[in-house]
Enzyme design. Sequence first.
Site, short mmCIF file in Angstrom:
data_model
loop_
_atom_site.label_atom_id
_atom_site.label_comp_id
_atom_site.label_asym_id
_atom_site.label_seq_id
_atom_site.Cartn_x
_atom_site.Cartn_y
_atom_site.Cartn_z
N SER A 96 -72.95 -55.07 -14.37
CA SER A 96 -73.39 -55.68 -13.13
C SER A 96 -74.58 -56.40 -13.48
CB SER A 96 -73.39 -54.82 -11.98
OG SER A 96 -74.11 -55.45 -10.70
N GLY A 97 -74.81 -57.59 -13.25
CA GLY A 97 -75.99 -58.28 -13.52
C GLY A 97 -76.09 -59.00 -14.82
N THR A 140 -70.04 -63.71 -13.14
CA THR A 140 -69.67 -64.61 -12.04
C THR A 140 -70.01 -65.85 -12.40
OG1 THR A 140 -69.80 -62.85 -10.25
CG2 THR A 140 -69.97 -65.10 -9.69
N ASN A 162 -78.70 -56.95 -9.23
CA ASN A 162 -78.09 -58.21 -9.18
C ASN A 162 -78.11 -58.91 -7.90
OD1 ASN A 162 -76.66 -60.47 -9.77
ND2 ASN A 162 -74.98 -59.59 -10.13
N SER A 189 -74.06 -60.11 -6.79
CA SER A 189 -72.94 -59.05 -7.35
C SER A 189 -71.83 -59.11 -6.76
CB SER A 189 -73.67 -57.45 -7.34
OG SER A 189 -72.62 -56.77 -8.01
N SER A 190 -70.73 -59.48 -7.61
CA SER A 190 -69.41 -59.49 -7.04
C SER A 190 -68.88 -57.87 -6.52
CB SER A 190 -68.23 -59.63 -7.97
OG SER A 190 -68.77 -61.06 -8.29
N GLY A 210 -68.68 -55.22 -12.88
CA GLY A 210 -69.12 -54.60 -14.18
C GLY A 210 -69.14 -52.93 -14.11
N GLU A 258 -70.79 -49.53 -14.02
CA GLU A 258 -72.04 -49.18 -13.22
C GLU A 258 -72.41 -47.86 -13.39
OE1 GLU A 258 -71.34 -52.22 -9.36
OE2 GLU A 258 -71.19 -50.13 -8.95
#
Length: 766
Positions: free
Chosen positions: A107-108, A112, A157, A160-161, A387, A389
């Site tokens: 994540s981050g 995306t 993020n 973040s999705s 992602g 985590e």
Amino acid sequence: MEKKSSYLDNMVGVGDMVLLDPLTDESLLSNLKKRYNNNDIYTYIGSVVISINPYMMLPIYSLEKINEYRNCNLYELSPHIYAIADEAYRSLRDKDKDQCVLITGESGSGKTEASKLVMSYIAAVCGKGEEVNQVKEQLLQSNPVLEAFGNAKTLRNDNSSRFGKYMDIEFDFKGDPLGGVISNYLLEKSRVVKRLKGERNFHIFYQLLAGGSPDLLKHLKVLSDCNLYTYLNTDTATLNGVNDATNFTAVKTAMEVIGFSNTEVDSIMETVAVVLKLGNITLKSEHQTTGMERCYIDDTKVLDEICSLIGLNESIFNQALCSRTVEAKGDKVMTTLSIAQGYYARDALAKNLYDRLFNWLVNRINESIQVKGKVQKKVMGVLDIYGFEILEDNSFEQFVINYCNEKLQQIFIELTLKEEQEEYIREGIEWTQIEYFDNAIICDLIENGKKGILAMLDEECLRPGLITEFTFLKKLNQVFSGHQHFESKETMNSKFITDTTLTDSCFRVQHYAGKVTYNVTEFIDKNNDLLYRDLSKAMWQAKHKLIKSLFSEGNTSKTLLKRPPTAGFQFKASVRVLMKNLLAKNPNYIRCIKPNDTKSPNKFVDQLVQSQVRYLGLMENVRVRRAGYAYRHPYKPCLQRYKMLCKQTWPNWKGNDCDGVRALLTELNIPPEEYAFGRTKIFIKNPRTLFDLEDQRRIQMEFLATLIQKTYRGWKCRTHFLLMKKSQTVISAWFRGQNQQKKYKRLKQAIIVLQACTRGWKVSTV
């Protein structure tokens, strides 16, 4: 045409780490750092793109850049995400191979943005025309809508999705887009009611309050102050560099482009407002004469506003929120809820309403963008999924998110490491086996039949009232006490190991990306995902068409009363479908890396990047690529593609395909050490050998095209000459033996005949 210079001429570091020398963990990390510091955020490992998030805008995504990478070989220019997108698109268009672009990372790390860059590149290079442009615009405009409803600020993020997205873009035989289909996976709906400090709820709530017109907000009965709503964290109402009002306008414009009607947009915003206002319903409790606790709504103003928006009688909704109907031995008994149960029911309704709205949005977008009717199509899939985590407190959401990443890592291993090595063995190619970690053992720990963690969680959920999270953990301890990738306080104590980081409510899984400790608190509730049936019935009685349609199970006259599947079961099934879909396509990989935890530009934290390099398996990937062959292709299509380069094989080769490829490579004077013959395929070691073949083929194709043009023009001129000659004969015959007046008339006729002949008409028709 002037040949483009190779990116090797002006390169910082090594653009393709297959060429890194010496190859060590230190040199690989140093190479990434050197390139990142020079704003070269993309690096190759063969055909895999490594992307490091720069946390700033770089001038490398212009239309000029798109044209530069269009129809170029992968290694001809400096590494870029456009190169992998172009390679995938051309393989789909020219070789009829369905493609998928797998974008993975923490994540981050920029997944995306990477997916949007891939889609925008393909939209720029494929065909033009009013209908095609409309399809492209609809596909691109699905992004801001889904981001608004499915993305949020987390600690790592700002965008973040919080759901998984897989889009199949469908093309016709020319490579023009026809439409697409979006699949979504496990929206993190718990975020609607609870988040960590410093995080935000989904973007759409803030966008609506900041960008909604006064008339819209008045209609929705909401105010623009985020501090007035329990479901919105007050410390992060705004984001630096983000204009929620502007983004709200962009979302509404995107909906219009996709094809949402004004009525649908109004219904969506009304539903968002209802979710927001549900958080402001406050409950109080009182003790009845029976001694039981009963909750009631303290201030009915919010309840009245919600019921006014959705067209529902206040008393029906009030009763559904504060009581529950229980069936026992065929009898229905209404029981009052405690204040804790009342808040649980309120939050469960908010989460389910938002989750169902999001699923409805995805289906509605698909109605607009999917291909109508049965047509032959080619498909390119783009995967943008949450992602891996590792948080301070990891719950059920992190568990299933990390399980999905385990499955994606397994595909990466199978397709880029395991499958590559097995192919050499199948083809009889000499090969030195490369050791790598196969994470199948971790996937089995989580999903294996009735013995995996998810299956045991489902089993425990079937025994309401008899189990708690702690009985679930106790069962895990018994089954996995000897598993090398499972740890808990109890299993560690049995090995006489003291670990103060493990509490009585936790277990730990050794994932491919590292150890993650999960707190089992709320695992049962989140997996059950229960919504009291009284609330479903109440929502189905609403006059609001959209909300009514979201709760079809509330219509008990048509719905069988059966237990809904658990969240874990649904997610495991959807992941299985996703993996099957991905394995059916030719994969293209973008591996995203975040350089720091503070989202700072020009900051590269060695230890953080090194850990990602390690668990992404990049070193193993480099070793396999170095030891192997860059290109392999079955003999027949290879011969068909390059046969015009050899006099022996052009235009047709009489022998078997393997001998034809051998004759071709021999005549082109390619060194024998550059290729190897397998049982069914030719293997070429160096990518540059392949590019030389492609360059020669392009030159030869231009020559053949010129030859065809020359032949056609010669035929056309000869035909024209013969017609002229024929007309001259006719005119001469007419003029013989005629007097002066007749000759004049004949001359006029001859002119007409001559004109007719030059146009290719038959003389007899004049």
